[in-house]
Write a protein that holds these residues in place. Structure first.
Motif, mmCIF file in Angstrom:
data_model
loop_
_atom_site.group_PDB
_atom_site.id
_atom_site.type_symbol
_atom_site.label_atom_id
_atom_site.label_comp_id
_atom_site.label_asym_id
_atom_site.label_seq_id
_atom_site.Cartn_x
_atom_site.Cartn_y
_atom_site.Cartn_z
ATOM 1 N N LEU A 137 -2.097 -2.972 -18.373
ATOM 2 C CA LEU A 137 -0.793 -2.469 -17.921
ATOM 3 C C LEU A 137 -0.631 -2.633 -16.415
ATOM 4 N N LEU A 138 -1.721 -2.419 -15.678
ATOM 5 C CA LEU A 138 -1.648 -2.610 -14.227
ATOM 6 C C LEU A 138 -1.302 -4.075 -13.942
ATOM 7 N N ALA A 139 -1.880 -4.957 -14.739
ATOM 8 C CA ALA A 139 -1.608 -6.391 -14.552
ATOM 9 C C ALA A 139 -0.146 -6.716 -14.851
ATOM 10 N N GLU A 140 0.487 -5.874 -15.675
ATOM 11 C CA GLU A 140 1.907 -6.103 -16.000
ATOM 12 C C GLU A 140 2.831 -5.477 -14.967
ATOM 13 N N GLY A 141 2.252 -4.774 -13.994
ATOM 14 C CA GLY A 141 3.105 -4.247 -12.931
ATOM 15 C C GLY A 141 3.186 -2.727 -12.858
ATOM 16 N N ALA A 142 2.555 -2.001 -13.807
ATOM 17 C CA ALA A 142 2.544 -0.534 -13.684
ATOM 18 C C ALA A 142 1.762 -0.188 -12.416
ATOM 19 N N THR A 143 2.248 0.750 -11.620
ATOM 20 C CA THR A 143 1.523 1.042 -10.370
ATOM 21 C C THR A 143 1.080 2.490 -10.290
ATOM 22 N N ASP A 144 1.437 3.312 -11.277
ATOM 23 C CA ASP A 144 1.124 4.736 -11.123
ATOM 24 C C ASP A 144 0.148 5.251 -12.177
ATOM 25 N N TRP A 145 -0.656 4.356 -12.731
ATOM 26 C CA TRP A 145 -1.626 4.800 -13.742
ATOM 27 C C TRP A 145 -3.050 4.373 -13.394
ATOM 28 N N GLY A 146 -3.379 4.344 -12.135
ATOM 29 C CA GLY A 146 -4.767 4.079 -11.765
ATOM 30 C C GLY A 146 -5.669 5.208 -12.261
ATOM 31 N N ILE A 147 -6.945 4.929 -12.319
ATOM 32 C CA ILE A 147 -7.911 5.894 -12.860
ATOM 33 C C ILE A 147 -8.862 6.342 -11.759
ATOM 34 N N PRO A 171 0.911 6.058 -20.016
ATOM 35 C CA PRO A 171 1.062 4.608 -19.855
ATOM 36 C C PRO A 171 1.522 3.989 -21.179
ATOM 37 N N ALA A 172 2.140 2.839 -21.104
ATOM 38 C CA ALA A 172 2.617 2.160 -22.325
ATOM 39 C C ALA A 172 1.447 1.409 -22.954
ATOM 40 N N TRP A 173 0.393 2.155 -23.328
ATOM 41 C CA TRP A 173 -0.821 1.500 -23.829
ATOM 42 C C TRP A 173 -0.560 0.638 -25.065
ATOM 43 N N GLU A 174 0.567 0.906 -25.762
ATOM 44 C CA GLU A 174 0.852 0.070 -26.939
ATOM 45 C C GLU A 174 1.025 -1.394 -26.515
ATOM 46 N N ARG A 175 1.431 -1.610 -25.278
ATOM 47 C CA ARG A 175 1.587 -2.998 -24.812
ATOM 48 C C ARG A 175 0.231 -3.684 -24.687
ATOM 49 N N ALA A 176 -0.831 -2.871 -24.651
ATOM 50 C CA ALA A 176 -2.182 -3.445 -24.551
ATOM 51 C C ALA A 176 -2.897 -3.391 -25.908
#
Ligand code: CS2
Length: 517
Positions: free
Chosen positions: A70-80, A292-297
């Motif tokens: 998801l980070l690779a897709e541009g999400a920026t607010d779900w770092g761990i 996060p939209a984990w379904e996309r992963a």
């Protein structure tokens, strides 16, 4: 995404003593071989949205990988931000690497490498418990996820209730500002959020527990009620604990993995993780504070996780534990070794035949079992039986004993399941079939060892004495001859002729075409 394929034996750039290689880090990314996948996004722009407790190999090969996509897709607010609740080892390995590490996916035909950037920082909780609580209380954190293993919930495995006499729980109730347990950290941070008028985070349990969300919720609410009844009510009313089913086989990383992967990178990675290609994550879709939209992963969001979870716990983990004890006793080292031996493959088939009818209708358990056998037989994965054998007291109830109860309720035979339980009984005695010591790792190891020493190699004494441990077996099973008779008989056969003969005798009895001639 590009992958580097290397053969199991082929090293790229083998390191030499005269040429020490530099450490993997943000500044080395630009020099990685182009075929190795790496973060394609600007790590500096990612802010944390998740705190993860229990930074073992599993999290790094599963949830962190789905988040990375998801980070690779541009999400920026779900770092761990990840935390270890005990040892500094993972932090010590990853801190000089800016949190970067390599995932090696081991397919039978070769290895695929990907450098993962989703973990911004690793904390060691005991070094500064206040900092971890403060981070968990930061409103940017909307999810606190956990892989702390079964025993990390400080609960009674047979009932799922908080073990109020657990030393860490007693400690945390008296010192909530400096907790030790995951439960203590969660409650301390939730208390802080409530006091600040901030919404709670969602608690995402990713351990192999039955109804894991409900189990963690029960444990949290009880702990909070003991610490502060009003907080207990607030947690009951406001904190979401969705259930999840997580699945990926991730054996412990070996030094050979470290060297091979570092050589392929051209940079030293002190702690890569190795996994099978298969990955599955089924999640109950209940995240009031966002997710996060984990379904996309590839994650599956469902309204009811229970059927997936039961199938996985009873078919995969149940078979893993059975194989761990019986295969270890027979002298095997890994799951692949044991499950490639036709005798044990036959035993697994019998075990799955017993487990499958206890699953909810509508699941294709035959197909699932066939795929499981292929996953177990993947020789590229060296998953040590000893690793799976650990903490059996915490695993048996949901992996084998629930299945046994459901079979008994229908008066169905339990011979394969009983042999697995007897295998555990034989294993926790701490001496293998050649008389060598077994390194039994279990929170109850000392107590189990004392019980088996008192009973000696007498199944008629050892089986009831071990089955009387109520935290594992409850009170129903030891009182039921339909359980005790096959378990005692199986343990007798393990003492008499060893695991291989016991399995072979069982197969000859239950399915003469599979037994040894
Ligand atoms: C294994 C699990 O170590 C164990 O007890 O059974 O870690 C298993 O490999 C995973 O649950 C697979 O998803």
């Amino acid at each position: 995404m590009r992958w580097l394929m290397i053969s199991p034996t082929g090293w790229r750039n083998p390191p030499t003593d005269s040429e020490p290689i530099m450490r993997l880090s943000n500044s080395s990314l630009a020099s990685l071989p182009p075929a190795i996948a790496q973060p394609s996004y600007d790590r500096a722009r990612v802010s944390p949205g998740i705190v993860h407790l229990g930074i073992g190999a599993f999290h790094r090969a599963h949830q962190a990988v789905m988040t990375e996509a998801l980070l690779a897709e541009g999400a920026t607010d779900w770092g761990i931000i990840a935390a270890s609740l005990r040892s500094p080892e993972t932090r010590d390995a990853l801190a000089p690497q800016d949190g970067l590490y390599t995932l090696s996916v081991q397919a039978p035909g070769g290895e695929r490498l990907q450098v993962i950037g989703a973990i911004a920082e690793v904390l060691v909780a005991p070094e500064d418990p206040g900092r971890l609580i403060a981070l968990m209380a930061d409103p940017r954190i909307r999810i606190v996820s956990l892989t702390v293993t079964e025993k990390g919930y400080c609960h009674d495995p047979a009932t799922g209730a908080l073990d109020e006499r657990h030393p860490d729980i007693a400690h945390d109730l008296a010192n909530l500002a400096r907790p030790r347990s995951a439960v203590g950290f969660l409650v301390a941070a939730l208390q802080r959020r409530r006091a600040a008028g901030a919404p709670p985070f969602t608690v995402l349990c990713c351990d192999n527990l039955p109804s894991n969300g409900r189990t963690v919720r029960r444990v949290l609410a009880r702990f909070a009620a003991l610490a502060d009844p009003a907080l207990g009510q607030w947690i009951e009313a406001h904190v979401a604990c969705p259930c999840t089913m997580v699945d990926r086989i991730v054996p412990a990383t070996t030094d050979a993995d470290r060297s091979r992967i570092s050589a392929a990178l051209g940079f030293e990675d002190a702690w890569p993780v190795v996994s099978e290609p298969f990955i599955q994550w089924v999640i109950e879709d209940h995240f009031p504070s966002g997710r996060p939209a984990w379904e996309r992963a590839g994650a599956e969001f469902v309204s009811e996780v229970a059927p997936y979870e039961l199938m996985k716990l009873r078919m995969l983990n149940g078979a893993h534990s059975a194989l761990a004890y019986l295969g270890y006793l027979a002298g095997h080292e890994t799951v692949a070794e044991a499950s490639n031996e036709p005798l044990f493959a036959g035993y697994l088939a019998g075990l799955w035949t017993e487990a499958a009818p206890t699953l909810p209708p509508g699941l294709d358990s035959g197909d699932y079992a066939m795929r499981l056998l292929a996953r177990f037989q993947n020789r590229a994965i060296r998953h040590r039986l000893w690793q799976i054998a650990m903490d059996g007291s915490q695993k048996l109830p949901q992996r084998l004993l629930g299945t046994i109860r459901d079979r008994l309720a229908k008066d169905a035979p339990i011979d394969h399941l009983a042999l697995a339980v007897a295998g555990w009984m034989r294993f926790v005695g701490g001496i293998d079939e050649r008389g060598a010591a077994i390194d039994v790792r279990d929170p109850m190891a000392a107590r189990l060892r004392a019980i088996t020493e008192a009973a000696g190699q007498d199944a008629a004494k050892a089986a009831p004495a071990l089955a009387a441990v109520g935290e594992i077996f409850g009170h129903d099973l030891p009182a039921d001859p339909r359980f005790m008779t096959p378990v005692t008989r199986a343990l007798e056969s393990l003492f008499a002729g060893g695991a291989r003969a016991a399995v072979s005798g069982l197969l000859a009895r239950t399915n003469p075409s599979q037994g040894r001639a």
